[in-house]
Motif scaffolding. Structure first.
Motif, PDB file in Angstrom:
ATOM      1  N   GLY A   2       2.139   8.332 -18.391  1.00 26.83           N
ATOM      2  CA  GLY A   2       1.776   9.133 -17.228  1.00 26.83           C
ATOM      3  C   GLY A   2       2.924   9.234 -16.243  1.00 26.83           C
ATOM      4  N   MET A   3       3.572   8.105 -15.976  1.00 32.56           N
ATOM      5  CA  MET A   3       4.686   8.091 -15.028  1.00 32.56           C
ATOM      6  C   MET A   3       5.875   8.907 -15.543  1.00 32.56           C
ATOM      7  N   ILE A   4       6.193   8.750 -16.826  1.00 34.40           N
ATOM      8  CA  ILE A   4       7.325   9.472 -17.405  1.00 34.40           C
ATOM      9  C   ILE A   4       7.081  10.979 -17.400  1.00 34.40           C
ATOM     10  N   THR A   5       5.885  11.389 -17.797  1.00 30.13           N
ATOM     11  CA  THR A   5       5.564  12.816 -17.814  1.00 30.13           C
ATOM     12  C   THR A   5       5.642  13.414 -16.418  1.00 30.13           C
TER      13      THR A   5
ATOM     14  N   THR B 246       5.456   5.491  -7.020  1.00 25.46           N
ATOM     15  CA  THR B 246       4.275   4.684  -6.705  1.00 25.46           C
ATOM     16  C   THR B 246       2.997   5.497  -6.870  1.00 25.46           C
ATOM     17  N   ALA B 247       3.031   6.747  -6.421  1.00 22.23           N
ATOM     18  CA  ALA B 247       1.861   7.622  -6.572  1.00 22.23           C
ATOM     19  C   ALA B 247       1.580   7.874  -8.047  1.00 22.23           C
ATOM     20  N   ALA B 248       2.644   8.090  -8.830  1.00 26.44           N
ATOM     21  CA  ALA B 248       2.477   8.303 -10.272  1.00 26.44           C
ATOM     22  C   ALA B 248       1.886   7.060 -10.931  1.00 26.44           C
TER      23      ALA B 248
ATOM     24  N   GLY C 283       3.598  10.327   6.379  1.00 30.59           N
ATOM     25  CA  GLY C 283       4.673   9.344   6.325  1.00 30.59           C
ATOM     26  C   GLY C 283       4.303   8.035   5.659  1.00 30.59           C
ATOM     27  N   TRP C 284       3.274   8.029   4.829  1.00 29.76           N
ATOM     28  CA  TRP C 284       2.933   6.795   4.120  1.00 29.76           C
ATOM     29  C   TRP C 284       4.116   6.359   3.270  1.00 29.76           C
ATOM     30  N   HIS C 285       4.408   5.075   3.266  1.00 29.97           N
ATOM     31  CA  HIS C 285       5.527   4.590   2.459  1.00 29.97           C
ATOM     32  C   HIS C 285       5.403   3.093   2.253  1.00 29.97           C
ATOM     33  N   LEU C 286       6.132   2.600   1.269  1.00 35.56           N
ATOM     34  CA  LEU C 286       6.239   1.174   1.039  1.00 35.56           C
ATOM     35  C   LEU C 286       7.367   0.619   1.901  1.00 35.56           C
ATOM     36  N   PRO C 287       7.369  -0.683   2.149  1.00 30.03           N
ATOM     37  CA  PRO C 287       8.479  -1.271   2.910  1.00 30.03           C
ATOM     38  C   PRO C 287       9.821  -0.990   2.211  1.00 30.03           C
ATOM     39  N   VAL C 288      10.828  -0.665   2.994  1.00 28.04           N
ATOM     40  CA  VAL C 288      12.153  -0.359   2.481  1.00 28.04           C
ATOM     41  C   VAL C 288      13.081  -1.541   2.721  1.00 28.04           C
ATOM     42  N   TYR C 289      13.859  -1.899   1.726  1.00 27.84           N
ATOM     43  CA  TYR C 289      14.775  -3.020   1.864  1.00 27.84           C
ATOM     44  C   TYR C 289      15.846  -2.724   2.907  1.00 27.84           C
ATOM     45  N   LYS C 290      16.058  -3.645   3.824  1.00 26.05           N
ATOM     46  CA  LYS C 290      17.107  -3.518   4.825  1.00 26.05           C
ATOM     47  C   LYS C 290      17.961  -4.780   4.789  1.00 26.05           C
ATOM     48  N   SER C 291      19.217  -4.578   4.496  1.00 28.90           N
ATOM     49  CA  SER C 291      20.105  -5.730   4.381  1.00 28.90           C
ATOM     50  C   SER C 291      20.444  -6.280   5.753  1.00 28.90           C
ATOM     51  N   THR C 292      20.718  -7.570   5.795  1.00 31.88           N
ATOM     52  CA  THR C 292      21.152  -8.222   7.015  1.00 31.88           C
ATOM     53  C   THR C 292      22.488  -8.889   6.753  1.00 31.88           C
ATOM     54  N   PRO C 293      23.350  -8.937   7.728  1.00 35.02           N
ATOM     55  CA  PRO C 293      24.666  -9.564   7.496  1.00 35.02           C
ATOM     56  C   PRO C 293      24.522 -11.035   7.178  1.00 35.02           C
ATOM     57  N   PRO C 294      25.366 -11.555   6.286  1.00 32.72           N
ATOM     58  CA  PRO C 294      25.256 -12.975   5.938  1.00 32.72           C
ATOM     59  C   PRO C 294      25.584 -13.872   7.130  1.00 32.72           C
ATOM     60  N   LYS C 295      24.926 -15.010   7.136  1.00 33.41           N
ATOM     61  CA  LYS C 295      25.205 -15.965   8.207  1.00 33.41           C
ATOM     62  C   LYS C 295      26.545 -16.636   7.980  1.00 33.41           C
ATOM     63  N   THR C 296      27.258 -16.794   9.049  1.00 29.93           N
ATOM     64  CA  THR C 296      28.571 -17.452   8.947  1.00 29.93           C
ATOM     65  C   THR C 296      28.431 -18.950   9.174  1.00 29.93           C
TER      66      THR C 296
END
Length: 207
Positions: free
Chosen positions: A123-126, A153-155, A194-207
């Motif tokens: 189903g998803m591929i089609t 996700t909807a598929a 605007g429904w959506h899943l959480p989006v990955y947001k990078s954070t700077p590494p700790k020094t």
């Protein structure tokens, strides 16, 4: 004509219209319109049939699908300029095509007595592959990968609905209609609200 055949025809027609709209935005000629429309309309179902070893592939067994795609391309070639926003028409038509194609793919897998996992994947591929091919060929960021939108996700949700309905031995027609309804509701909600899943947001590494 079976329900799956009707779903395949519907998805081919609407996906072909979206492909032709993309071709109009890229200012291609009539041959380009026909190529992009056919690629979009037939790409997902072709991938499905190849993976399922379904021989012959649906549009080779019945070339009428090619005629439907070509007719849609020709229609859009002469009418696209009448649309106020071709992109808005594109994304909403694509949402309908996605829902119908996911149901078609799941229906083919169910008819071949495949497992629930394969029903979901087919189903998803089609639903997703034709649009992905369309956008990659014309050099656009695929709608499938647009940040913060429900598409794959909807598929998945739609195809999973069909697999779940089959598990509970519900009528196949109801299963596929439920599949299309869930898929389109999620996709339309993403576009309209605007429904959506959480989006990955990078954070700077700790020094």
């Amino acid at each position: 004509m079976t329900l799956v055949d009707l779903l395949d025809y519907g998805s081919v027609l609407i996906f072909a219209l979206t492909g032709a709209l993309v071709a109009s935005r890229a200012q291609l000629d009539l041959v380009g319109f026909a190529f992009i429309a056919s690629l979009t309309a037939l790409g997902g179902g072709t991938t499905r049939d190849v993976l399922l070893d379904r021989n012959p592939i649906f549009w080779i067994a019945n070339p009428t699908y090619l005629a439907v795609a070509a007719g849609a391309a020709l229609t859009v070639f002469f009418t696209a300029h009448l649309l106020e926003s071709r992109y808005r028409a594109l994304i909403w038509l694509d949402s309908f095509a996605l829902a119908i194609a996911v149901a078609a793919g799941a229906g083919v897998a169910i008819a071949l007595d495949q497992s629930a996992v394969i029903v979901i994947l087919m189903g998803m591929i089609t639903g997703c592959m034709g649009g992905l091919m369309r956008d990659v060929v014309v050099g656009q960021v695929p709608l499938v990968l647009q940040q913060g939108e429900l598409y794959v996700t909807a598929a998945f949700a739609g195809a999973a609905t069909a697999a779940l309905a089959r598990f509970f031995s519900l009528d196949t027609t109801l299963a596929l209609l439920g599949c299309a309804a869930i898929c389109w509701t999620l996709r339309a909600g993403s576009l309209a609200f605007g429904w959506h899943l959480p989006v990955y947001k990078s954070t700077p590494p700790k020094t």
